[in-house]
Design a protein around this motif. Structure first.
Motif, PDB file in Angstrom:
ATOM      1  N   UNK A  10       0.810  -1.207   0.000  1.00 40.50           N
ATOM      2  CA  UNK A  10       0.000   0.000   0.000  1.00 40.50           C
ATOM      3  C   UNK A  10       0.841   1.253   0.000  1.00 40.50           C
ATOM      4  N   UNK A  11       0.397   2.256  -0.758  1.00 37.82           N
ATOM      5  CA  UNK A  11       1.070   3.559  -0.775  1.00 37.82           C
ATOM      6  C   UNK A  11      -0.021   4.626  -0.757  1.00 37.82           C
ATOM      7  N   UNK A  12       0.228   5.663   0.001  1.00 37.66           N
ATOM      8  CA  UNK A  12      -0.787   6.706   0.167  1.00 37.66           C
ATOM      9  C   UNK A  12      -0.119   8.079   0.160  1.00 37.66           C
ATOM     10  N   UNK A  13      -0.688   8.996  -0.620  1.00 37.71           N
ATOM     11  CA  UNK A  13      -0.285  10.399  -0.548  1.00 37.71           C
ATOM     12  C   UNK A  13      -1.413  11.155   0.148  1.00 37.71           C
ATOM     13  N   UNK A  14      -1.040  12.029   1.060  1.00 39.91           N
ATOM     14  CA  UNK A  14      -2.054  12.790   1.798  1.00 39.91           C
ATOM     15  C   UNK A  14      -1.565  14.207   2.004  1.00 39.91           C
ATOM     16  N   UNK A  15      -2.504  15.105   2.270  1.00 37.00           N
ATOM     17  CA  UNK A  15      -2.086  16.450   2.659  1.00 37.00           C
ATOM     18  C   UNK A  15      -1.494  16.368   4.066  1.00 37.00           C
ATOM     19  N   UNK A  16      -0.696  17.351   4.412  1.00 37.46           N
ATOM     20  CA  UNK A  16      -0.052  17.329   5.732  1.00 37.46           C
ATOM     21  C   UNK A  16      -1.084  17.284   6.852  1.00 37.46           C
ATOM     22  N   UNK A  41       2.810   7.769   2.829  1.00 34.86           N
ATOM     23  CA  UNK A  41       2.838   6.619   3.734  1.00 34.86           C
ATOM     24  C   UNK A  41       2.937   5.348   2.912  1.00 34.86           C
ATOM     25  N   UNK A  42       3.727   4.393   3.411  1.00 39.12           N
ATOM     26  CA  UNK A  42       3.882   3.108   2.728  1.00 39.12           C
ATOM     27  C   UNK A  42       3.619   1.989   3.724  1.00 39.12           C
ATOM     28  N   UNK A  43       3.013   0.931   3.243  1.00 39.34           N
ATOM     29  CA  UNK A  43       2.624  -0.201   4.081  1.00 39.34           C
ATOM     30  C   UNK A  43       3.229  -1.461   3.484  1.00 39.34           C
ATOM     31  N   UNK A  44       4.014  -2.182   4.285  1.00 38.23           N
ATOM     32  CA  UNK A  44       4.740  -3.328   3.735  1.00 38.23           C
ATOM     33  C   UNK A  44       4.735  -4.497   4.708  1.00 38.23           C
ATOM     34  N   UNK A  45       4.860  -5.697   4.162  1.00 41.47           N
ATOM     35  CA  UNK A  45       4.935  -6.893   5.007  1.00 41.47           C
ATOM     36  C   UNK A  45       6.285  -6.935   5.724  1.00 41.47           C
ATOM     37  N   UNK A  46       6.384  -7.776   6.753  1.00 42.58           N
ATOM     38  CA  UNK A  46       7.578  -7.788   7.586  1.00 42.58           C
ATOM     39  C   UNK A  46       8.808  -8.334   6.845  1.00 42.58           C
ATOM     40  N   UNK A  47       8.567  -9.152   5.797  1.00 39.99           N
ATOM     41  CA  UNK A  47       9.726  -9.685   5.072  1.00 39.99           C
ATOM     42  C   UNK A  47      10.327  -8.665   4.109  1.00 39.99           C
ATOM     43  N   UNK A  48       9.787  -7.470   4.103  1.00 36.85           N
ATOM     44  CA  UNK A  48      10.329  -6.405   3.252  1.00 36.85           C
ATOM     45  C   UNK A  48      11.669  -5.930   3.822  1.00 36.85           C
ATOM     46  N   UNK A  49      12.591  -5.619   2.921  1.00 34.88           N
ATOM     47  CA  UNK A  49      13.869  -5.038   3.346  1.00 34.88           C
ATOM     48  C   UNK A  49      13.610  -3.579   3.758  1.00 34.88           C
ATOM     49  N   UNK A  50      13.742  -3.288   5.042  1.00 35.96           N
ATOM     50  CA  UNK A  50      13.380  -1.966   5.558  1.00 35.96           C
ATOM     51  C   UNK A  50      14.230  -0.859   4.940  1.00 35.96           C
TER      52      UNK A  50
END
Lengths: 140, 178
Positions: free
Chosen positions: A31-37, A102-111
């Protein structure tokens, strides 16, 4: 999965490229999200069931608290607000004064990869907005 | 008496929750301001995105902790978080907004449990330039919610006015000390 109606066609096409690039470069990203501040969603590509409005507002709170906590801890600029969970990561960062990513990733993602690619994307969007002021709700 | 008590300030976006806390806090308030982009941007550069925090330090050593909530409904998850452990709430309503009574409804409904479990006071701001709805209309609206709460017109920039709101709130919580 559609890009928000808040952005015009050119910016929408630009953001689509950013999504493609991010998802391709970061396995485990979902998941990726762009938002206003201040927490309004601008554009998002999220897994079904994720609430963009809620996540946009929470991203704003998270970054605001991160920045406040950095100050309280006598530290300088908050570069990322990172939430590390048992099964994943949430990463939020500023794109200039008016936008957040904001980005949402699984735990096996390389941080490290997740952070660096998010930073690259933020810089790309920032550069694009500087060339096209007034777009993507980011340049008031 | 507890060594520390927690109270909330909530209400319409831009009504001045941060300003109210600043007016009575004995410490430099903690704020979480972000650039405003919604309808508020025409009036204010920034808005609270997570919370405000201030503190009143009494002579007997008691600390009264003051938490301000974000005003916008999209931050209602912060409303829930901040309600935890609170002993009362100050609800601020901006009379210059299009429908102040509807604004009152939002906060009375969302903080309903806290109001019934503890206590609340309503502060109506900008009444010097926007005289309607008047205080009676606010009392009538509270009555529709089956609530009887103190309602005060106030200028939240003034320490005395905010102190008066806190005194009224204390009185609703501790009627024996009123």
């Amino acid at each position: 999965m559609a890009v928000s109606e808040k952005v015009d066609e050119k910016v929408s096409s630009f953001l689509e490229k950013q999504y493609e690039s991010l998802f391709e470069a970061v396995p485990g990203l979902y998941g990726v999200l762009f938002a206003t501040a201040d927490g309004d969603p601008v554009s998002a590509r999220l897994q079904e069931g994720m609430e963009r409005e809620r996540l946009a507002a929470m991203s704003s709170s998270l970054v605001a608290l991160g920045e406040t906590m950095a100050k309280a801890a006598d530290q300088q600029e908050c570069e990322y607000a990172i939430v590390q969970n048992s099964d994943g990561y949430v990463v939020s960062l500023r794109i200039g004064k008016h936008l957040l990513l904001s980005a949402f990733a699984r735990r096996d993602t390389n941080l490290g990869m997740l952070l660096s690619r998010c930073r690259n994307t933020a810089e790309n969007v920032s550069a694009k907005l500087k060339r096209k002021p007034g777009n993507a709700g980011g340049s008031k | 008496m507890d060594a520390s008590r927690k109270f909330l300030f909530t209400g319409s976006p831009g009504v001045g929750k941060t300003t109210a806390i600043r007016a009575i806090s004995d410490i430099e308030p903690v704020t979480t301001e972000m650039a405003a982009s919604d309808e508020l941007a025409a009036r204010k550069e920034s808005t609270t995105a997570a919370l405000d925090f201030g503190e009143i330090r009494l002579d007997d050593g008691e600390r009264i902790r003051l938490y301000g909530t974000p005003g916008q409904r999209r931050f209602d998850f912060m409303w829930e978080l901040l309600t935890e452990g609170a002993m009362g709430v100050v609800i601020l309503v901006d009379n210059s907004r299009p429908d102040p009574l509807a604004d009152l409804d939002i906060y009375v409904e969302n903080f309903g449990q806290l109001i019934r479990d503890t206590g609340a006071v309503i502060g109506v701001t900008r009444t010097d330039r926007y005289s309607t709805p008047d205080v009676d209309a606010f009392y009538a609206r509270l009555g529709a919610h089956r609530l009887m709460l103190p309602i005060l017109e106030c200028d939240i920039r003034e320490r005395d006015d905010v102190t008066l709101l806190m005194d009224a709130l204390m009185s609703t919580i501790e009627p024996e000390s009123a």
